[in-house]
Design a protein around this motif. Sequence first.
Motif, PDB file in Angstrom:
ATOM      1  N   GLN A  66       0.830  -1.198   0.000  1.00  0.00           N
ATOM      2  CA  GLN A  66       0.000   0.000   0.000  1.00  0.00           C
ATOM      3  C   GLN A  66       0.863   1.247   0.000  1.00  0.00           C
ATOM      4  OE1 GLN A  66      -2.614   0.317   3.372  1.00  0.00           O
ATOM      5  NE2 GLN A  66      -0.985   0.491   4.841  1.00  0.00           N
ATOM      6  N   ILE A  67       0.312   2.305  -0.559  1.00  0.00           N
ATOM      7  CA  ILE A  67       0.933   3.622  -0.530  1.00  0.00           C
ATOM      8  C   ILE A  67      -0.044   4.535   0.184  1.00  0.00           C
ATOM      9  CG2 ILE A  67       1.769   5.569  -1.889  1.00  0.00           C
ATOM     10  CD1 ILE A  67       2.434   3.510  -4.096  1.00  0.00           C
ATOM     11  N   LYS A  68       0.458   5.217   1.207  1.00  0.00           N
ATOM     12  CA  LYS A  68      -0.419   6.007   2.066  1.00  0.00           C
ATOM     13  C   LYS A  68       0.247   7.341   2.379  1.00  0.00           C
ATOM     14  CE  LYS A  68      -3.085   5.152   6.248  1.00  0.00           C
ATOM     15  NZ  LYS A  68      -3.293   4.229   7.347  1.00  0.00           N
ATOM     16  N   SER A  69      -0.545   8.396   2.458  1.00  0.00           N
ATOM     17  CA  SER A  69      -0.024   9.712   2.843  1.00  0.00           C
ATOM     18  C   SER A  69       0.412   9.702   4.292  1.00  0.00           C
ATOM     19  CB  SER A  69      -1.102  10.779   2.680  1.00  0.00           C
ATOM     20  OG  SER A  69      -1.506  10.882   1.350  1.00  0.00           O
ATOM     21  N   VAL A  70       1.420  10.495   4.600  1.00  0.00           N
ATOM     22  CA  VAL A  70       1.859  10.636   5.988  1.00  0.00           C
ATOM     23  C   VAL A  70       1.010  11.677   6.703  1.00  0.00           C
ATOM     24  CG1 VAL A  70       3.765  11.341   7.480  1.00  0.00           C
ATOM     25  CG2 VAL A  70       4.209   9.901   5.499  1.00  0.00           C
ATOM     26  N   PHE A  74      -6.153  13.283   3.750  1.00  0.00           N
ATOM     27  CA  PHE A  74      -6.459  11.906   3.365  1.00  0.00           C
ATOM     28  C   PHE A  74      -5.461  10.897   3.920  1.00  0.00           C
ATOM     29  CE2 PHE A  74      -7.908  14.737  -0.117  1.00  0.00           C
ATOM     30  CZ  PHE A  74      -9.258  14.694   0.208  1.00  0.00           C
ATOM     31  N   ALA A  75      -4.814  11.244   4.996  1.00  0.00           N
ATOM     32  CA  ALA A  75      -3.787  10.372   5.571  1.00  0.00           C
ATOM     33  C   ALA A  75      -4.355   9.093   6.183  1.00  0.00           C
ATOM     34  CB  ALA A  75      -2.993  11.138   6.629  1.00  0.00           C
ATOM     35  N   SER A  76      -5.646   9.047   6.444  1.00  0.00           N
ATOM     36  CA  SER A  76      -6.212   7.884   7.114  1.00  0.00           C
ATOM     37  C   SER A  76      -6.542   6.738   6.159  1.00  0.00           C
ATOM     38  CB  SER A  76      -7.477   8.276   7.866  1.00  0.00           C
ATOM     39  OG  SER A  76      -8.480   8.685   6.943  1.00  0.00           O
ATOM     40  N   ILE A  77      -6.474   6.954   4.853  1.00  0.00           N
ATOM     41  CA  ILE A  77      -6.836   5.906   3.898  1.00  0.00           C
ATOM     42  C   ILE A  77      -5.712   5.736   2.870  1.00  0.00           C
ATOM     43  CG2 ILE A  77      -8.098   7.501   2.395  1.00  0.00           C
ATOM     44  CD1 ILE A  77     -10.115   5.191   1.941  1.00  0.00           C
ATOM     45  N   PRO A  78      -5.347   4.495   2.537  1.00  0.00           N
ATOM     46  CA  PRO A  78      -4.305   4.286   1.529  1.00  0.00           C
ATOM     47  C   PRO A  78      -4.742   4.791   0.155  1.00  0.00           C
ATOM     48  CG  PRO A  78      -4.747   2.265   2.740  1.00  0.00           C
ATOM     49  CD  PRO A  78      -5.809   3.245   3.116  1.00  0.00           C
ATOM     50  N   MET A  79      -3.804   5.372  -0.588  1.00  0.00           N
ATOM     51  CA  MET A  79      -4.096   5.817  -1.953  1.00  0.00           C
ATOM     52  C   MET A  79      -4.125   4.628  -2.909  1.00  0.00           C
ATOM     53  SD  MET A  79      -1.842   9.285  -2.249  1.00  0.00           S
ATOM     54  CE  MET A  79      -0.353   8.539  -1.610  1.00  0.00           C
ATOM     55  N   PRO A  98      -8.327   8.657  -4.868  1.00  0.00           N
ATOM     56  CA  PRO A  98      -7.701   9.976  -4.962  1.00  0.00           C
ATOM     57  C   PRO A  98      -8.059  10.863  -3.764  1.00  0.00           C
ATOM     58  CG  PRO A  98      -9.632   9.886  -6.352  1.00  0.00           C
ATOM     59  CD  PRO A  98      -9.477   8.516  -5.736  1.00  0.00           C
ATOM     60  N   THR A  99      -9.086  10.465  -3.010  1.00  0.00           N
ATOM     61  CA  THR A  99      -9.553  11.285  -1.869  1.00  0.00           C
ATOM     62  C   THR A  99      -9.814  10.384  -0.682  1.00  0.00           C
ATOM     63  OG1 THR A  99     -11.831  11.146  -2.686  1.00  0.00           O
ATOM     64  CG2 THR A  99     -10.550  13.063  -3.371  1.00  0.00           C
ATOM     65  N   ASN A 100     -11.071  10.190  -0.314  1.00  0.00           N
ATOM     66  CA  ASN A 100     -11.387   9.318   0.821  1.00  0.00           C
ATOM     67  C   ASN A 100     -12.410   8.251   0.453  1.00  0.00           C
ATOM     68  OD1 ASN A 100     -13.658  10.860   0.629  1.00  0.00           O
ATOM     69  ND2 ASN A 100     -13.580  11.669   2.706  1.00  0.00           N
TER      70      ASN A 100
END
Length: 116
Positions: A66-70, A74-79, A98-100
């Motif tokens: 998975q790739i996820k924002s730090v 939208f940091a709570s959900i993987p992109m 792209p969002t949530n």
Amino acid sequence: MFRFFAHKTPDNDRCINFDRQRTEIKTYNQSPDNLKAVEAETVEYKWKFKIPSNFQVSSNFTYLHQIKSVDGAFASIPMITLTARKASPDRLELRYTPTNNQNTIQTAEVNLFRGY
């Protein structure tokens, strides 16, 4: 190169949830800049994986990548997520958001990858 052994005893997620499996390599805001992707940067990931013939998908989910924002909204959900999901038959899901609102964009049977 990394070699992961998932589904070891006990098979659980952070000793809290016993219906899922995670194996993670993470970068954080304190990580060196060369390990973090930033907005408008193109990053290419190349990797191979194999699933042994006796691989068992956890009852809820098994994150393989998975790739996820730090930080950010939208940091709570993987992109992007590659997830093994218990089903009949078990399947791999490539998921994107792209969002949530995460969407499955491609699926394949896990059996196509077992034993390779």
